[in-house]
Design a protein around this motif. Structure first.
Motif, PDB file in Angstrom:
ATOM      1  N   UNK A  48       0.814  -1.207   0.000  1.00 49.39           N
ATOM      2  CA  UNK A  48       0.000   0.000   0.000  1.00 49.39           C
ATOM      3  C   UNK A  48       0.848   1.258   0.000  1.00 49.39           C
ATOM      4  N   UNK A  49       0.197   2.386   0.200  1.00 47.55           N
ATOM      5  CA  UNK A  49       0.911   3.656   0.208  1.00 47.55           C
ATOM      6  C   UNK A  49       1.920   3.692   1.354  1.00 47.55           C
ATOM      7  N   UNK A  50       3.127   4.071   1.024  1.00 49.31           N
ATOM      8  CA  UNK A  50       4.175   4.127   2.036  1.00 49.31           C
ATOM      9  C   UNK A  50       5.296   5.032   1.559  1.00 49.31           C
ATOM     10  N   UNK A  51       6.007   5.564   2.499  1.00 45.60           N
ATOM     11  CA  UNK A  51       7.212   6.325   2.180  1.00 45.60           C
ATOM     12  C   UNK A  51       8.408   5.611   2.780  1.00 45.60           C
ATOM     13  N   UNK A  52       9.575   5.895   2.229  1.00 45.92           N
ATOM     14  CA  UNK A  52      10.832   5.379   2.754  1.00 45.92           C
ATOM     15  C   UNK A  52      11.691   6.572   3.134  1.00 45.92           C
ATOM     16  N   UNK A  53      12.532   6.380   4.126  1.00 49.50           N
ATOM     17  CA  UNK A  53      13.376   7.447   4.653  1.00 49.50           C
ATOM     18  C   UNK A  53      14.823   6.983   4.677  1.00 49.50           C
ATOM     19  N   UNK A  54      15.738   7.892   4.355  1.00 46.61           N
ATOM     20  CA  UNK A  54      17.174   7.614   4.436  1.00 46.61           C
ATOM     21  C   UNK A  54      17.852   8.804   5.100  1.00 46.61           C
ATOM     22  N   UNK A  55      18.652   8.529   6.118  1.00 47.77           N
ATOM     23  CA  UNK A  55      19.373   9.586   6.825  1.00 47.77           C
ATOM     24  C   UNK A  55      20.789   9.679   6.281  1.00 47.77           C
ATOM     25  N   UNK A  56      21.166  10.859   5.852  1.00 44.31           N
ATOM     26  CA  UNK A  56      22.519  11.107   5.378  1.00 44.31           C
ATOM     27  C   UNK A  56      23.185  12.152   6.245  1.00 44.31           C
ATOM     28  N   UNK A  57      24.445  12.455   5.988  1.00 44.47           N
ATOM     29  CA  UNK A  57      25.152  13.420   6.818  1.00 44.47           C
ATOM     30  C   UNK A  57      24.605  14.839   6.696  1.00 44.47           C
ATOM     31  N   UNK A  58      24.067  15.189   5.530  1.00 47.78           N
ATOM     32  CA  UNK A  58      23.597  16.557   5.320  1.00 47.78           C
ATOM     33  C   UNK A  58      22.083  16.689   5.347  1.00 47.78           C
TER      34      UNK A  58
END
Length: 66
Positions: free
Chosen positions: A22-32
């Motif tokens: 279903x509807x979903x978002x993905x997240x990625x943490x970077x240095x900036x």
């Protein structure tokens, strides 16, 4: 011209996401920045937040939930 390869990001979905596609978002943490993308359209545009803006956004999610 920039010939460098983009940094590999470790994307993750919320633990609240279902496994049914279903509807979903993905997240990625970077240095900036913290980046957000649509899990069904991974190659399309992403939204980038500064760490401070992301922190405020996540904090605001927990307030006055209906």
């Amino acid at each position: 011209m920039n010939n460098q390869q983009p940094a590999k990001r470790n994307w993750f979905k919320s633990t609240y996401s279902g496994g049914d596609g279903g509807e979903c978002v993905e997240v990625a943490a970077g240095p900036a920045a913290i980046r957000v993308r649509d899990s069904k359209e991974r190659g399309r545009a992403q939204i980038a937040f500064t760490r401070g803006a992301w922190s405020g956004f996540v904090t605001g999610l927990g307030r006055d939930r209906i």
